[in-house]
Design a protein around this motif. Structure first.
Motif: not given
Length: 149
Positions: A94-118
């Motif tokens: 619910d608190l996800f928005r622009e200009m806020q801290s975030v941590i995402a868990t996942g792996t790199m796929q090419g030049d992008r990060f694919v998250a499994t958890e945010v």
């Protein structure tokens, strides 16, 4: 050596062997379950091992959130020195928005990060220590001495 001492020596050896085996298996399991936190600039600098599962931390860049079909969302995480595109398919906090801290868990796929958890910050004063330190270092590089102190 008497038969009793021989049996005791074998029993002690087996117990020590079991303890060593349990320790090795525990350490191996812990290493596989660890996820390290990197900032976008560290990822772009190549500090992440290929195929590794890790966490990316920083701020959600302004005007970078793109909503796709159903629950798919893409956004950019920045630390001031580098930007990394993150893609996530799921329900955002619910608190996800622009200009806020975030941590995402996942792996790199090419030049992008694919998250499994945010994860998003939970109050006004909270920034994960690792993210705060990395962002402070990035900010210090951009601030000239005597300006903004």
């Amino acid at each position: 050596m008497t038969p009793t001492r021989k049996r005791r020596l074998i029993a002690v050896g087996l117990v020590l062997g079991a303890v060593v085996l349990a320790t090795v298996l525990t350490v191996f399991a812990l290493q596989q379950n660890m996820t390290y936190l990197y900032t976008p600039s560290e990822i772009l600098a190549g500090k992440v091992p290929p195929g590794a599962r890790f966490r990316i931390g920083g701020m959600v860049k302004e005007h970078s959130i793109e909503r796709g079909q159903s629950l798919t969302v893409a956004f950019t995480v920045t630390d001031g020195d580098g930007d990394m595109r993150v893609e996530y398919d799921g329900i955002l906090p619910d608190l996800f928005r622009e200009m806020q801290s975030v941590i995402a868990t996942g792996t790199m796929q090419g030049d992008r990060f694919v998250a499994t958890e945010v994860l998003a910050k939970h109050d006004e004063n909270y920034i994960p220590r690792d993210v705060a330190e990395a962002m402070e270092k990035a900010h210090a590089k951009h601030v000239k001495p005597g300006i903004g102190d």
